[in-house]
Design an enzyme around this catalytic site. Structure first.
Site, PDB file in Angstrom:
ATOM      1  N   ARG A  99       5.711   0.019  -0.727  1.00 35.06           N
ATOM      2  CA  ARG A  99       5.864  -1.323  -0.412  1.00 35.06           C
ATOM      3  C   ARG A  99       7.065  -1.358   0.581  1.00 35.06           C
ATOM      4  O   ARG A  99       7.984  -0.744   0.727  1.00 35.06           O
ATOM      5  CB  ARG A  99       6.633  -2.046  -1.747  1.00 35.06           C
ATOM      6  CG  ARG A  99       5.661  -2.169  -2.614  1.00 35.06           C
ATOM      7  CD  ARG A  99       5.766  -2.788  -3.959  1.00 35.06           C
ATOM      8  NE  ARG A  99       4.738  -2.676  -4.791  1.00 35.06           N
ATOM      9  CZ  ARG A  99       4.162  -1.628  -5.466  1.00 35.06           C
ATOM     10  NH1 ARG A  99       4.589  -0.566  -5.331  1.00 35.06           N
ATOM     11  NH2 ARG A  99       3.022  -2.372  -6.241  1.00 35.06           N
ATOM     12  N   HIS A 140       1.059  -0.443   1.179  1.00 35.79           N
ATOM     13  CA  HIS A 140      -0.044   0.470   1.583  1.00 35.79           C
ATOM     14  C   HIS A 140      -0.732   0.062   3.150  1.00 35.79           C
ATOM     15  O   HIS A 140      -1.916   0.263   3.122  1.00 35.79           O
ATOM     16  CB  HIS A 140      -1.234   0.573   0.688  1.00 35.79           C
ATOM     17  CG  HIS A 140      -0.593   1.313  -0.646  1.00 35.79           C
ATOM     18  ND1 HIS A 140       0.345   2.163  -0.735  1.00 35.79           N
ATOM     19  CD2 HIS A 140      -1.258   1.270  -1.878  1.00 35.79           C
ATOM     20  CE1 HIS A 140       0.342   2.714  -1.638  1.00 35.79           C
ATOM     21  NE2 HIS A 140      -0.489   2.151  -2.604  1.00 35.79           N
ATOM     22  N   HIS A 186      -3.734   9.335  -1.983  1.00 32.89           N
ATOM     23  CA  HIS A 186      -3.630   8.348  -3.192  1.00 32.89           C
ATOM     24  C   HIS A 186      -4.827   8.781  -4.410  1.00 32.89           C
ATOM     25  O   HIS A 186      -5.111   7.941  -4.848  1.00 32.89           O
ATOM     26  CB  HIS A 186      -4.043   6.973  -2.677  1.00 32.89           C
ATOM     27  CG  HIS A 186      -3.219   5.854  -3.780  1.00 32.89           C
ATOM     28  ND1 HIS A 186      -3.335   5.792  -5.087  1.00 32.89           N
ATOM     29  CD2 HIS A 186      -2.423   4.912  -3.512  1.00 32.89           C
ATOM     30  CE1 HIS A 186      -2.839   4.882  -5.794  1.00 32.89           C
ATOM     31  NE2 HIS A 186      -1.967   4.375  -4.685  1.00 32.89           N
ATOM     32  N   GLU A 234       2.026  10.752  -6.070  1.00 27.02           N
ATOM     33  CA  GLU A 234       1.930  10.643  -4.531  1.00 27.02           C
ATOM     34  C   GLU A 234       3.139  11.135  -3.968  1.00 27.02           C
ATOM     35  O   GLU A 234       4.242  10.448  -3.921  1.00 27.02           O
ATOM     36  CB  GLU A 234       1.604   8.862  -4.286  1.00 27.02           C
ATOM     37  CG  GLU A 234       0.529   8.362  -5.051  1.00 27.02           C
ATOM     38  CD  GLU A 234       0.709   6.939  -5.323  1.00 27.02           C
ATOM     39  OE1 GLU A 234       1.008   6.196  -4.049  1.00 27.02           O
ATOM     40  OE2 GLU A 234       0.587   6.376  -6.327  1.00 27.02           O
TER      41      GLU A 234
END
Ligand SMILES: *[C@@H]1O[C@H](CO)[C@@H](O)[C@H](O)[C@H]1NC(C)=O
Ligand SMILES: *[C@@H]1O[C@H](CO)[C@@H](O)[C@H](O)[C@H]1NC(C)=O
Ligand SMILES: *[C@@H]1O[C@H](CO)[C@@H](O)[C@H](O)[C@H]1NC(C)=O
Length: 401
Positions: free
Chosen positions: A92, A117, A190, A366
Site C-alpha cells: 500500500r 500493488h 505474490h 511476500e
C-alpha cells in the site's frame, strides 16, 4: 442500473482483449530429474503451478501454489495476484500519493484511499517477455515500465529470473531493476502456498515460524502502517516459536476480515554486522545496496504442514515480509479443475463446478519493502535512483518434515 448491460458488455470486451494477449503468450516449464517442476506464464511473470514430490506417496507430485488452469482465470478482474510478480510498488501507498525530491505524484486509489500493488497499471497483468535457458532450469522475464506509467516517475527496466537446481526442490527468484529517474520501487512475488496442495482445504493448521522479532503495526481497516516498529513479543504476531496459523488468527489485523496481513521486520542477512532491526538505517534502501544482488540470503520463514509432512523454508535479502493468510479469498476464484471461470467471477459459484479458493485457502510470504515506505521516513527507503540496481531475491526450499 440501466447501464448494467453496457458495463457487462464492456467488461466482457476487455476480458476478451486481455485473453487474446495472454493466450498468445507461451508458458515456460522448468523441471529437474527429481520431478520438481515450476510452470510459469508471461502474464505477470507468474508462477502458475509448482509441483513438489509428495512426502507421503512415492512418485506423486503435489501442486502447492494457488493459481488458475489457464488464461481465462488470469484475465479475471480483480484476480488476487496468484503467483504474480507485483510492481511497480507492491503493497500500500497511503492516500495514493507521495512526494519525491520535492515533486508530488498521484496514483490510482484502488484499496480504499490507498494505492495497492501497482495501482492503475499492475505489473501482475502486464505481458512480460519470457525466455528459458537451454538446460530448462531457469527462465528470465523482462518488462519495461515507461516513465509516467500508473503515475510513477522514470522508465524502469525490470527483470525476474526463476531458477531451480538440477537436483532437489527449491525455487530461486531473482528480481532486479534499474530506473532512469528516482522512483519508489518494490517488486515482489505474490505466490499463495498450500502445502496440502492447492484447492485442498485451508492453511489454518500450517505451522509457521518466522525470524522476525519485530513488525510494523498497521491501522485497522486500511492496513497502512502507523510508522512504528514494534516487538512481536506478547502479540498475535509472535511467530518466533513455531505456531499454527489458527492459534492467534482471530486476534490478527487482516483488514476487513480477521487473519494475518502483516509486514514483519526481517533480521539482517548473514554477514551483516549490525543487529536487527537496525541493519537498515531509516531512509537507506537495503534493496539498492551495492551488495544486495549477490549477498547471502537470510532465513525468514519456515512453514510445516503436519499431515502432508511438507516443509517450506523461505530465505531473502529483503528488509520486510508480508504474511498474508488469504483473508480476502471469497470462493469466487476458480481453482483446479474448474470449468466455468466466468460464472465464478460473477459470484455464481455453481455447486457442480469443482474447487473454488475459499478464505484462508493459501498463505503468502511476500519479501518486500515496508508498506507505505515512500511516505514513512522512519522506514527503510523504497526509492531506487539512477545508477543503482534494485534487488529482491527469494528462495523457497521444500523438504519433508
Ligand atoms: C492522508 O491525507 C490526509 C489529508 O492530507 C492526512 O491527514 C493523512 O495523514 C494522510 N494519511 C496517511 C496515512 O498518510
Ligand atoms: C540477480 O540478478 C542480478 C541482475 O541481473 C545479477 O547482477 C545478480 O548477479 C543476480 N544474483 C544472483 C545470486 O544470481
Ligand atoms: C480453461 O481451463 C478449463 C478447465 O481446465 C477448461 O475447461 C477451459 O476450456 C479452459 N479455457 C480456455 C480458454 O482454454
Amino acid at each position: 442500473m440501466h447501464q448494467a448491460p453496457v458495463k457487462v458488455l464492456l467488461a466482457a470486451a476487455v476480458v476478451a482483449a486481455v485473453l487474446v494477449l495472454a493466450a498468445s503468450a507461451e508458458g515456460i516449464t522448468l523441471q529437474n530429474k527429481h520431478g520438481f517442476k515450476v510452470v510459469l506464464t508471461p502474464t505477470g511473470a507468474t508462477i502458475q503451478k509448482l509441483f513438489v514430490p509428495s512426502c507421503k506417496g512415492k512418485h506423486r507430485l503435489v501442486n502447492v501454489v494457488l493459481g488458475y488452469e489457464n488464461a481465462t482465470g488470469y484475465a479475471l478482474d480483480p484476480h488476487p495476484n496468484f503467483g504474480a510478480t507485483v510492481g511497480r510498488v507492491a503493497n500500500r501507498i497511503a492516500n495514493a500519493s507521495f512526494s519525491l525530491d520535492g515533486k508530488a505524484y498521484t496514483l490510482q486509489a484502488n484499496d480504499g484511499s490507498s494505492s495497492l500493488h501497482g495501482g492503475a497499471v499492475p505489473w501482475a497483468k502486464a505481458a512480460w517477455r519470457g525466455s528459458a535457458s537451454r538446460d530448462g532450469l531457469s527462465a528470465t522475464f523482462e518488462y519495461t515500465s515507461l516513465d509516467g506509467e500508473a503515475g510513477f516517475p522514470g522508465t524502469v527496466a525490470a527483470k525476474v529470473v526463476y531458477s531451480i537446481p538440477a537436483a532437489g526442490s527449491s525455487l530461486a527468484i531473482n528480481m532486479s531493476a534499474t530506473s532512469d529517474k528516482a522512483t519508489p520501487l518494490s517488486i515482489i512475488n505474490h505466490a499463495y502456498f498450500n502445502l496440502k496442495g492447492a484447492g485442498n482445504g485451508d492453511i489454518l493448521d500450517h505451522i509457521v515460524q518466522l525470524s522476525a522479532h519485530h513488525y510494523t503495526p498497521a491501522a485497522e481497516g486500511t492496513l497502512v502502517p502507523s510508522g512504528m516498529v514494534a516487538p512481536v513479543a506478547g502479540s498475535p504476531y509472535d511467530f518466533t516459536k513455531p505456531k499454527s496459523v489458527r492459534h492467534d488468527l482471530l486476534r490478527a489485523n487482516g483488514g476487513a476480515i480477521r487473519g494475518y496481513d502483516t509486514n514483519f521486520v526481517l533480521p539482517p542477512p548473514t554477514g551483516t554486522s549490525t543487529k536487527a532491526p537496525e541493519w537498515w538505517a531509516p531512509g537507506v534502501n537495503p534493496q539498492a545496496a551495492h551488495d544486495a544482488p549477490t549477498r547471502p540470503l537470510a532465513w525468514a520463514a519456515t512453514v510445516t504442514e503436519p499431515r502432508s509432512g511438507m516443509r517450506l523454508r523461505m530465505l531473502t535479502n529483503a528488509p520486510g515480509m508480508q504474511l498474508y493468510t488469504g483473508n480476502s479469498l471469497d470462493g469466487k476464484q476458480p481453482g483446479p479443475g474448474v470449468v466455468d471461470a466466468a460464472a465464478a467471477h460473477h459470484g455464481q459459484a455453481a455447486a457442480h463446478a469443482g474447487a473454488y479458493y475459499q478464505r484462508y485457502s493459501g498463505l503468502c510470504l511476500e519479501a518486500q519493502a515496508f508498506p507505505n515506505a515512500i511516505n514513512t521516513p522512519g522506514f527503510p527507503s523504497s526509492v531506487l535512483r539512477p545508477g543503482q540496481a534494485f534487488s529482491n531475491r527469494v528462495t523457497y526450499e521444500f523438504s519433508c518434515a
